[in-house]
Design an enzyme around this catalytic site. Structure first.
Site, PDB file in Angstrom:
ATOM      1  N   ALA A  31       0.866  -1.177   0.000  1.00  0.00           N
ATOM      2  CA  ALA A  31       0.000   0.000   0.000  1.00  0.00           C
ATOM      3  C   ALA A  31       0.901   1.224   0.000  1.00  0.00           C
ATOM      4  CB  ALA A  31      -0.880  -0.011   1.237  1.00  0.00           C
ATOM      5  N   GLU A  71       4.570  -5.372   7.225  1.00  0.00           N
ATOM      6  CA  GLU A  71       3.782  -4.371   7.973  1.00  0.00           C
ATOM      7  C   GLU A  71       4.294  -4.173   9.395  1.00  0.00           C
ATOM      8  OE1 GLU A  71       2.484  -6.721   6.069  1.00  0.00           O
ATOM      9  OE2 GLU A  71       1.006  -5.804   4.739  1.00  0.00           O
ATOM     10  N   GLU A 114      -0.528  -9.431  -0.658  1.00  0.00           N
ATOM     11  CA  GLU A 114      -1.964  -9.680  -0.438  1.00  0.00           C
ATOM     12  C   GLU A 114      -2.746  -9.661  -1.750  1.00  0.00           C
ATOM     13  OE1 GLU A 114      -1.943  -6.494   2.577  1.00  0.00           O
ATOM     14  OE2 GLU A 114      -3.172  -7.852   3.768  1.00  0.00           O
ATOM     15  N   GLY A 166       0.648  -5.085   0.834  1.00  0.00           N
ATOM     16  CA  GLY A 166      -0.542  -5.137  -0.021  1.00  0.00           C
ATOM     17  C   GLY A 166      -0.271  -5.799  -1.371  1.00  0.00           C
TER      18      GLY A 166
HETATM   19  N1  COA Z   1       4.615   3.216  -0.580  1.00  0.00           N
HETATM   20  C1  COA Z   1       5.000   4.381  -1.115  1.00  0.00           C
HETATM   21  N2  COA Z   1       6.138   4.535  -1.824  1.00  0.00           N
HETATM   22  C2  COA Z   1       6.912   3.438  -1.966  1.00  0.00           C
HETATM   23  C3  COA Z   1       6.565   2.193  -1.437  1.00  0.00           C
HETATM   24  C4  COA Z   1       5.351   2.098  -0.712  1.00  0.00           C
HETATM   25  N3  COA Z   1       4.921   0.951  -0.183  1.00  0.00           N
HETATM   26  N4  COA Z   1       7.542   1.299  -1.746  1.00  0.00           N
HETATM   27  C5  COA Z   1       8.449   1.971  -2.459  1.00  0.00           C
HETATM   28  N5  COA Z   1       8.076   3.264  -2.609  1.00  0.00           N
HETATM   29  C6  COA Z   1       8.788   4.354  -3.307  1.00  0.00           C
HETATM   30  C7  COA Z   1      10.007   4.829  -2.531  1.00  0.00           C
HETATM   31  O1  COA Z   1       9.630   5.746  -1.539  1.00  0.00           O
HETATM   32  C8  COA Z   1      10.808   5.445  -3.630  1.00  0.00           C
HETATM   33  O2  COA Z   1      10.264   6.698  -3.971  1.00  0.00           O
HETATM   34  P1  COA Z   1      11.230   7.984  -4.247  1.00  0.00           P
HETATM   35  O3  COA Z   1      12.033   7.564  -5.450  1.00  0.00           O
HETATM   36  O4  COA Z   1      10.279   9.098  -4.511  1.00  0.00           O
HETATM   37  O5  COA Z   1      12.064   8.121  -3.026  1.00  0.00           O
HETATM   38  C9  COA Z   1      10.553   4.511  -4.818  1.00  0.00           C
HETATM   39  O6  COA Z   1       9.326   3.840  -4.517  1.00  0.00           O
HETATM   40  C10 COA Z   1      11.624   3.470  -5.028  1.00  0.00           C
HETATM   41  O7  COA Z   1      11.779   2.728  -3.821  1.00  0.00           O
HETATM   42  P2  COA Z   1      13.179   2.600  -3.019  1.00  0.00           P
HETATM   43  O8  COA Z   1      12.864   2.369  -1.577  1.00  0.00           O
HETATM   44  O9  COA Z   1      14.061   3.775  -3.349  1.00  0.00           O
HETATM   45  O10 COA Z   1      13.774   1.289  -3.688  1.00  0.00           O
HETATM   46  P3  COA Z   1      14.822   0.279  -3.044  1.00  0.00           P
HETATM   47  O11 COA Z   1      15.269  -0.616  -4.138  1.00  0.00           O
HETATM   48  O12 COA Z   1      15.838   1.006  -2.258  1.00  0.00           O
HETATM   49  O13 COA Z   1      13.955  -0.592  -1.973  1.00  0.00           O
HETATM   50  C11 COA Z   1      12.040  -1.839  -1.234  1.00  0.00           C
HETATM   51  C12 COA Z   1      12.918  -1.435  -2.435  1.00  0.00           C
HETATM   52  C13 COA Z   1      10.858  -2.609  -1.784  1.00  0.00           C
HETATM   53  C14 COA Z   1      12.840  -2.762  -0.278  1.00  0.00           C
HETATM   54  C15 COA Z   1      11.568  -0.580  -0.464  1.00  0.00           C
HETATM   55  O14 COA Z   1      11.025   0.335  -1.397  1.00  0.00           O
HETATM   56  C16 COA Z   1      10.539  -0.827   0.604  1.00  0.00           C
HETATM   57  O15 COA Z   1      10.874  -1.347   1.651  1.00  0.00           O
HETATM   58  N6  COA Z   1       9.274  -0.427   0.343  1.00  0.00           N
HETATM   59  C17 COA Z   1       8.213  -0.511   1.312  1.00  0.00           C
HETATM   60  C18 COA Z   1       7.742  -1.929   1.463  1.00  0.00           C
HETATM   61  C19 COA Z   1       6.665  -2.006   2.523  1.00  0.00           C
HETATM   62  O16 COA Z   1       6.883  -1.776   3.703  1.00  0.00           O
HETATM   63  N7  COA Z   1       5.443  -2.372   2.098  1.00  0.00           N
HETATM   64  C20 COA Z   1       4.339  -2.547   2.981  1.00  0.00           C
HETATM   65  C21 COA Z   1       3.541  -1.308   3.080  1.00  0.00           C
HETATM   66  S1  COA Z   1       2.193  -1.530   4.212  1.00  0.00           S
END
Ligand code: COA
Length: 259
Positions: A65, A134, A114, A111
């Site tokens: 999400a 989460e 999910e 999400g």
């Molecule tokens: N919501 C909003 N934005 C998100 C996102 C999310 N769930 N997941 C990634 N993004 C965005 C990042 O903020 C970033 O945006 P920016 O370029 O404007 O800073 C962009 O997507 C790229 O992600 P980034 O984190 O820079 O890539 P990465 O390769 O370093 O890491 C992940 C990849 C997947 C490990 C990391 O993005 C992450 O942990 N995301 C969240 C996962 C999460 O907790 N999901 C559950 C949500 S309830």
């Protein structure tokens, strides 16, 4: 027509691609609303026989999400977000009368995992990664993750993944039964399409009934057995049953009409 998703209808298969690759295809309000509309099409458009849900790009299926939309939400707002998503998208996918496969092309987190689990089954590219992170955010899954992960991989392993937030790779996801097939990234969509084209040769009403009954078995409902008897009887009143049995006896391929 859509801003945050792309759709393509070819050979009866609607491919729905979540299209926010710069945000790793995170599910914001707009994506949820547009996915809801695309799913209405799946239900209503007779030209659509099945669907694939996938993510744009090679990095992410859906990285969760959209966390930027969480900041202003209180307890009530959080519940409403989960309820709306489940009603508009997740339950609609699970209960769709036509097969919907998630083709997981990269990160499927929160999400995203999910969303994949709400689909009838999952294929994945060798580069896909799954997880429910989460707890890292002080949250729990809100789109069915605590229920469907248990159904798919069993209580012990689901419990571990949900409370450690560990990520698993595609091969382990396949070993656990979270995904059915792992393909090379370049073959993910074509091989998933091949599975759906095979299903599309089967009797559509029977496929729809099996989806509903397997869903019922997965929720361990005892009414599943009596509903199975009812649905089995209903099949005997269809044109497809006449055609299918006649084709077998005449040693020819059946041509089903969905009636
Ligand atoms: N919501 C909003 N934005 C998100 C996102 C999310 N769930 N997941 C990634 N993004 C965005 C990042 O903020 C970033 O945006 P920016 O370029 O404007 O800073 C962009 O997507 C790229 O992600 P980034 O984190 O820079 O890539 P990465 O390769 O370093 O890491 C992940 C990849 C997947 C490990 C990391 O993005 C992450 O942990 N995301 C969240 C996962 C999460 O907790 N999901 C559950 C949500 S309830």
């Amino acid at each position: 027509m859509y801003q945050t998703i792309k759709t393509d209808l070819t050979e009866g298969i609607l491919t729905i691609t979540i299209n926010r690759p710069d945000k790793l295809n995170a599910l914001n309000k707009d994506v949820i609303e547009e996915l809801g509309k695309a799913l209405d099409e799946v239900y209503e458009n007779e030209a659509i026989r099945s669907a694939i849900i996938t993510g744009e790009g090679t990095k992410a299926f859906v990285a969760g999400a959209d966390i930027t939309e969480f900041t202003d939400l209180d307890a009530n707002g959080g519940s409403l977000l989960a309820q709306k998503g489940q009603d508009l998208v997740f339950s609609k996918i699970e209960n769709a009368p036509k097969p919907i496969i998630a083709a997981v092309n990269g990160f499927a987190l929160g999400g995203g995992c999910e969303l994949a689990m709400a689909c009838h089954f999952r294929t994945a590219s060798e580069t896909a990664k799954f997880g429910q992170p989460e707890v890292n955010l002080g949250l729990i899954p809100g789109y069915g993750g605590t229920q469907r992960l248990v159904q798919l991989i069993g209580k012990g392993k689901a419990m571990e993944l949900l409370i450690t937030a560990d990520m698993i790779k595609a091969d382990e996801a396949a070993r656990l039964g979270l995904v059915n097939h792992v393909f090379a990234p370049k073959n993910l969509l074509s091989s998933t399409r091949d599975i759906l084209l095979k299903i599309q040769t089967k009797a559509p009403l029977a496929v729809g009934k099996i989806i509903a009954l397997v869903n019922e078995a997965a929720t361990a409902s005892l009414s599943g057995l009596s509903n199975e008897i009812k649905a089995f009887g209903e099949c005997f009143g269809t044109e497809d049953k006449k055609e299918g049995t006649a084709a077998f006896l005449e040693k020819r391929a059946a041509v089903f009409s969905g009636r």
